[in-house]
Design a protein around this motif. Structure first.
Motif, PDB file in Angstrom:
ATOM      1  N   TYR A 274     -21.977  51.197  30.561  1.00 26.98           N
ATOM      2  CA  TYR A 274     -20.761  50.875  31.303  1.00 26.98           C
ATOM      3  C   TYR A 274     -20.629  51.755  32.548  1.00 26.98           C
ATOM      4  O   TYR A 274     -20.212  51.289  33.611  1.00 26.98           O
ATOM      5  CB  TYR A 274     -19.530  51.048  30.403  1.00 26.98           C
ATOM      6  N   PHE A 275     -20.976  53.017  32.404  1.00 32.18           N
ATOM      7  CA  PHE A 275     -20.966  53.895  33.575  1.00 32.18           C
ATOM      8  C   PHE A 275     -21.980  53.433  34.610  1.00 32.18           C
ATOM      9  O   PHE A 275     -21.703  53.448  35.818  1.00 32.18           O
ATOM     10  CB  PHE A 275     -21.262  55.331  33.148  1.00 32.18           C
ATOM     11  N   ARG A 359     -13.595  48.686  27.094  1.00 32.95           N
ATOM     12  CA  ARG A 359     -14.425  49.810  27.552  1.00 32.95           C
ATOM     13  C   ARG A 359     -14.828  49.631  29.014  1.00 32.95           C
ATOM     14  O   ARG A 359     -14.900  50.613  29.764  1.00 32.95           O
ATOM     15  CB  ARG A 359     -15.675  49.911  26.664  1.00 32.95           C
ATOM     16  N   LEU A 360     -15.065  48.396  29.422  1.00 34.12           N
ATOM     17  CA  LEU A 360     -15.377  48.155  30.830  1.00 34.12           C
ATOM     18  C   LEU A 360     -14.189  48.545  31.714  1.00 34.12           C
ATOM     19  O   LEU A 360     -14.360  49.152  32.771  1.00 34.12           O
ATOM     20  CB  LEU A 360     -15.748  46.689  31.028  1.00 34.12           C
ATOM     21  N   PHE A 361     -12.988  48.194  31.272  1.00 31.82           N
ATOM     22  CA  PHE A 361     -11.781  48.583  32.007  1.00 31.82           C
ATOM     23  C   PHE A 361     -11.671  50.097  32.096  1.00 31.82           C
ATOM     24  O   PHE A 361     -11.326  50.659  33.153  1.00 31.82           O
ATOM     25  CB  PHE A 361     -10.554  48.002  31.310  1.00 31.82           C
ATOM     26  N   LEU A 362     -11.972  50.795  30.996  1.00 31.94           N
ATOM     27  CA  LEU A 362     -11.903  52.254  30.993  1.00 31.94           C
ATOM     28  C   LEU A 362     -12.856  52.862  32.009  1.00 31.94           C
ATOM     29  O   LEU A 362     -12.487  53.765  32.774  1.00 31.94           O
ATOM     30  CB  LEU A 362     -12.209  52.783  29.589  1.00 31.94           C
ATOM     31  N   VAL A 409      -4.804  54.631  39.899  1.00 31.32           N
ATOM     32  CA  VAL A 409      -6.091  53.980  39.643  1.00 31.32           C
ATOM     33  C   VAL A 409      -5.950  52.986  38.493  1.00 31.32           C
ATOM     34  O   VAL A 409      -6.420  51.839  38.575  1.00 31.32           O
ATOM     35  CB  VAL A 409      -7.171  55.042  39.340  1.00 31.32           C
ATOM     36  N   TRP A 410      -5.310  53.386  37.408  1.00 31.63           N
ATOM     37  CA  TRP A 410      -5.126  52.490  36.271  1.00 31.63           C
ATOM     38  C   TRP A 410      -4.342  51.247  36.679  1.00 31.63           C
ATOM     39  O   TRP A 410      -4.706  50.123  36.311  1.00 31.63           O
ATOM     40  CB  TRP A 410      -4.385  53.236  35.153  1.00 31.63           C
ATOM     41  N   LEU A 411      -3.274  51.444  37.456  1.00 24.82           N
ATOM     42  CA  LEU A 411      -2.473  50.307  37.883  1.00 24.82           C
ATOM     43  C   LEU A 411      -3.259  49.387  38.812  1.00 24.82           C
ATOM     44  O   LEU A 411      -3.174  48.154  38.709  1.00 24.82           O
ATOM     45  CB  LEU A 411      -1.208  50.810  38.582  1.00 24.82           C
TER      46      LEU A 411
END
Length: 494
Positions: A274-275, A359-362, A409-411
């Motif tokens: 994912y990274f 996990r992709l979102f994270l 960033v999350w938003l």
């Protein structure tokens, strides 16, 4: 032939329902602007509000031309399909330019039509202002097309994309600075609109020659003569540049867009897939890195000063207010997070692969957080270097910047997940990003609420510690939402 060419270049068909809806929306916006200016401007300025409306319409037209013309003329992939046919370059320029000019004329009419319907004594001035806006728009469009051809032809293929980003974004900053100063002068300088209206009537629309002195009449003739001469020169230079440089410049831009590497990837074991997906998404898009880091430095300085200056007019002052606005601006203009899904070419394949959406979102959030923290640390070092705050405030400012960076960033990633954009080029993706605008409005609102609560003695602690607690609380809430609401991230893992 021009109608067929228009369909090929823009690949869309005007829906009468959509056109009618846009006309109704534009009519409502024009009436709303007229109503606000006539009821909230000072009485001495409201009589000349058509001047402000004409300036704003010219600003919107210039903004549209700067972003549409380079994209449609130099970055439109469909032009390459018609270069093999006997189509003249001036035909392509006229089709694209006329389409943009019709949109700009609609903007001018949208803003100025209320003065024809509701202010009979200003119909002549509004008509002349409309003519002035159209002439100014044509001149700006010609200049933008000419400058785009020059950039595409004389910039190397390795940097031509960055040159367009700098040109468009620099022009936007200049337009925003001019528009902000104009609106501020209208509300805080009562004589600004009346003086501007006097200049417009005397030197643009023209008073009766009998009421003028000889030198004033000569000045007006010189102004109009210089304007007509400049337009003639611009048109002549544009014809010459289009004939000799446009095709080569367009192919130069396309070579920048379609660079390929001969390096073959080696087979290896990937420990953090994912990274790696997110790292490749960001690093392969050099325009995204350039736009998200280099231009943010300019944006943060201008945006923080503008917000601080405007909100200080309402008495929002206190300790560390300027520092909070600066760090909040750093966090809210993160282009990498607000285009996390729109810039991902693989997003259409994720639904068919065993990939955890959560996990992709994270990892998209972590990637945007790391790139955004570079800007936060840069301005934090500048703050402590020039202002030298107390040691406790220094660490609290760093904590506030880091927590707000995660919040924004999350938003931004969440908004882009729910509302991904479909664009034809990276340039369209970087400019006019509504996700980033929503993040900026949310972050600014949160900061203003914190200042109001502390200033009104609603909270018994100082502003900076309260802002840190609020930022940490919102960040913890976002993490909890990600942790326990898997369905909202389209995650199918058990």
């Amino acid at each position: 032939m021009k109608r067929i060419l228009c369909k090929i270049l823009f690949y869309n068909k005007a829906n009468p329902v959509v056109v009618a809806s846009l006309c109704f929306i534009g009519a409502y916006i024009g009436y709303l602007v007229w109503y606000i200016l006539n009821h909230y401007l000072p009485a001495s300025a409201a009589d000349n509000s058509y001047v402000l409306v004409s300036l704003l319409s010219a600003w919107f037209c210039a903004f549209l031309g700067i972003y549409q013309l380079p994209d449609q003329l130099c970055m439109n992939r469909r032009i390459q399909t018609i270069l093999c046919y006997p189509v003249e370059v001036r035909t392509i320029l006229s089709v694209v330019g006329m389409r943009v000019f019709l949109l700009q004329s609609g903007i001018c009419a949208t803003f100025l039509y209320p003065f024809f319907l509701f202010e009979a004594h200003h119909r002549k001035e509004a008509a002349l202002a409309m003519l002035f806006c159209c002439i100014l728009t044509v001149a700006l469009d010609i200049a933008v097309i000419l400058f785009s051809i020059l950039i595409s032809r004389f910039c190397a293929s390795d940097i031509v994309g960055y040159a367009f980003v700098v040109f468009q974004y620099g022009s936007f900053l200049i337009l925003a600075w001019l528009a902000g100063n104009t609106v501020f002068s209208c509300f805080h300088k009562p004589g600004f609109l009346s003086d501007s209206a006097g200049v417009l009537k005397r030197y643009i629309t023209g008073q009766s020659p009998a009421a003028m002195q000889g030198y004033e009449l000569r000045s007006i003739l010189w102004i109009w003569g210089a304007a007509l001469t400049g337009m003639t020169v611009l048109i002549a230079v544009l014809k010459l540049a289009a004939k000799h440089w446009y095709v080569r410049g367009y192919l130069n831009v396309q070579s920048f867009r379609h660079r390929e590497t001969e390096k073959q990837p080696s087979v290896s074991h990937i420990k953090h897939p994912y990274f790696l997906l997110e790292w490749k998404r960001v690093t392969r898009n050099k325009e995204l890195i350039f736009f998200s880091n280099i231009k943010n430095i300019i944006t943060v300085v201008i945006l923080s000063r503008l917000l601080l200056h405007n909100f200080s007019q309402f008495g929002l002052k206190g300790t560390c207010v300027e520092e909070l606005f600066l760090l909040m601006s750093c966090c809210s203009v993160n282009t990498i997070s607000s285009t996390a899904y729109s810039s991902d070419d693989n997003k259409s394949c994720y639904a068919f692969l065993p990939i955890s959406g959560r996990r992709l979102f994270l990892w998209k959030t972590i990637q945007g957080f790391l790139w955004g923290e570079i800007t936060v640390l840069l301005f934090w070092f500048i703050l402590i270097g020039f202002e030298r705050p107390p040691v406790m405030n220094t660490f609290l400012l760093l904590f506030y910047g880091t927590s707000m960076n995660y919040v924004c960033v999350w938003l931004g990633v969440c908004i882009d997940l729910k509302m991904p954009r479909i664009v034809n080029s990276t340039n369209e993706l970087l400019h006019g990003n509504i996700s980033k605008v929503i993040v900026l409005i949310t972050a600014a609102s949160l900061t203003v609420v914190e200042i109001i609560l502390v200033g009104g003695k609603w909270v018994p602690i100082p502003l900076l510690p309260f802002a840190c607690l609020a930022g940490a609380g919102v960040a913890a809430g976002e993490y909890g939402y990600w942790k326990f609401c898997k369905g909202d991230f389209y995650d199918t893992d058990s």
